[in-house]
Design a protein around this motif. Structure first.
Motif, PDB file in Angstrom:
ATOM      1  N   LEU A  22      14.234  27.149 -36.697  1.00  0.00           N
ATOM      2  CA  LEU A  22      13.696  25.896 -37.202  1.00  0.00           C
ATOM      3  C   LEU A  22      12.674  25.317 -36.230  1.00  0.00           C
ATOM      4  N   ALA A  23      12.922  25.457 -34.941  1.00  0.00           N
ATOM      5  CA  ALA A  23      11.979  24.957 -33.933  1.00  0.00           C
ATOM      6  C   ALA A  23      10.627  25.665 -34.074  1.00  0.00           C
ATOM      7  N   GLU A  24      10.649  26.980 -34.252  1.00  0.00           N
ATOM      8  CA  GLU A  24       9.401  27.728 -34.414  1.00  0.00           C
ATOM      9  C   GLU A  24       8.681  27.342 -35.707  1.00  0.00           C
ATOM     10  N   ALA A  25       9.446  27.153 -36.772  1.00  0.00           N
ATOM     11  CA  ALA A  25       8.857  26.763 -38.053  1.00  0.00           C
ATOM     12  C   ALA A  25       8.211  25.382 -37.941  1.00  0.00           C
ATOM     13  N   ILE A  54      13.854  19.645 -43.176  1.00  0.00           N
ATOM     14  CA  ILE A  54      14.105  19.576 -41.728  1.00  0.00           C
ATOM     15  C   ILE A  54      14.820  18.271 -41.374  1.00  0.00           C
ATOM     16  N   VAL A  55      14.341  17.169 -41.938  1.00  0.00           N
ATOM     17  CA  VAL A  55      14.929  15.862 -41.627  1.00  0.00           C
ATOM     18  C   VAL A  55      16.341  15.735 -42.194  1.00  0.00           C
ATOM     19  N   VAL A  56      16.494  16.011 -43.487  1.00  0.00           N
ATOM     20  CA  VAL A  56      17.765  15.762 -44.169  1.00  0.00           C
ATOM     21  C   VAL A  56      18.836  16.799 -43.825  1.00  0.00           C
ATOM     22  N   ARG A  57      18.448  18.064 -43.746  1.00  0.00           N
ATOM     23  CA  ARG A  57      19.445  19.128 -43.569  1.00  0.00           C
ATOM     24  C   ARG A  57      19.628  19.580 -42.134  1.00  0.00           C
ATOM     25  N   ALA A  58      18.743  19.173 -41.237  1.00  0.00           N
ATOM     26  CA  ALA A  58      18.880  19.601 -39.846  1.00  0.00           C
ATOM     27  C   ALA A  58      18.989  18.407 -38.904  1.00  0.00           C
ATOM     28  N   VAL A  59      17.952  17.599 -38.827  1.00  0.00           N
ATOM     29  CA  VAL A  59      17.943  16.475 -37.885  1.00  0.00           C
ATOM     30  C   VAL A  59      19.098  15.514 -38.175  1.00  0.00           C
ATOM     31  N   ALA A  60      19.281  15.134 -39.431  1.00  0.00           N
ATOM     32  CA  ALA A  60      20.342  14.186 -39.785  1.00  0.00           C
ATOM     33  C   ALA A  60      21.732  14.757 -39.549  1.00  0.00           C
ATOM     34  N   GLU A  61      21.831  16.084 -39.511  1.00  0.00           N
ATOM     35  CA  GLU A  61      23.118  16.747 -39.264  1.00  0.00           C
ATOM     36  C   GLU A  61      23.276  17.166 -37.807  1.00  0.00           C
ATOM     37  N   ALA A  63      21.689  19.369 -36.136  1.00  0.00           N
ATOM     38  CA  ALA A  63      21.620  20.817 -35.964  1.00  0.00           C
ATOM     39  C   ALA A  63      20.687  21.162 -34.805  1.00  0.00           C
ATOM     40  N   ASP A  64      21.018  22.213 -34.081  1.00  0.00           N
ATOM     41  CA  ASP A  64      20.196  22.694 -32.971  1.00  0.00           C
ATOM     42  C   ASP A  64      18.990  23.425 -33.565  1.00  0.00           C
ATOM     43  N   PRO A  65      17.776  22.914 -33.389  1.00  0.00           N
ATOM     44  CA  PRO A  65      16.606  23.539 -34.009  1.00  0.00           C
ATOM     45  C   PRO A  65      16.302  24.946 -33.479  1.00  0.00           C
ATOM     46  N   SER A  66      16.785  25.253 -32.287  1.00  0.00           N
ATOM     47  CA  SER A  66      16.555  26.599 -31.751  1.00  0.00           C
ATOM     48  C   SER A  66      17.541  27.606 -32.323  1.00  0.00           C
ATOM     49  N   ALA A  67      18.719  27.144 -32.703  1.00  0.00           N
ATOM     50  CA  ALA A  67      19.752  28.035 -33.226  1.00  0.00           C
ATOM     51  C   ALA A  67      19.776  28.079 -34.752  1.00  0.00           C
ATOM     52  N   THR A  68      19.243  27.051 -35.394  1.00  0.00           N
ATOM     53  CA  THR A  68      19.250  26.990 -36.858  1.00  0.00           C
ATOM     54  C   THR A  68      18.095  27.822 -37.401  1.00  0.00           C
TER      55      THR A  68
END
Length: 143
Positions: A22-25, A54-61, A63-68
């Motif tokens: 996710l971080a790369e994306a 990204i906001v709703v399913r990762a940041v709000a949860e 989630a580690d952007p490097s691992a997701t």
């Protein structure tokens, strides 16, 4: 004659593999100044990653952007359109699905992306062309 999706779409858009972090994306989206990335696997469109995903399913949860991975949060079963459809139909599909961008798919393969802004630009160009045509018309008898 109505304009076609092919006339306004962005051909050969940047894409992401489902295994991309996710971080790369997010970095790719920032560098390309885009709000979504089609997710393609083995040449087939499988999902679309949006800034909202990204906001709703990762940041709000938290989630580690490097691992997701992109494939973990991207929207599956995206609404698509074919390049030979009319732009009016594309706008109708966008309204029904409440999206601002449509992946353009031909024969199962991603060939472009159509954004509302692309349609607006196409309409602006058409209006400008009509204005030039109107201005160019003769107004009276030749002297």
């Amino acid at each position: 004659m109505a304009k076609k999706v092919r006339d306004a779409m962005t051909p050969e858009p940047r894409v992401a593999d489902p295994s991309l972090s996710l971080a790369e994306a997010a970095q790719l989206m920032r560098s390309e100044d885009i709000g979504s990335l089609p997710v393609v696997q083995e040449g087939q469109l499988v999902a679309v990653l949006t800034d909202r995903d990204i906001v709703v399913r990762a940041v709000a949860e938290s989630a580690d952007p490097s691992a997701t991975k992109v494939g973990d949060i991207a929207s599956r079963k995206p609404v698509t359109i074919e390049p030979d459809e009319d732009l009016d139909e594309a706008l109708a599909q966008m309204a029904r699905a409440q999206v601002r961008r449509l992946p353009v798919v031909e024969g199962g393969r991603l060939v472009g992306v159509l954004a509302q802004a692309d349609i607006a630009q196409e309409a602006k160009s058409k209006q400008a062309g009509e204005l030039v045509e109107e201005i160019s018309k003769p107004t009276g008898p030749a002297a």
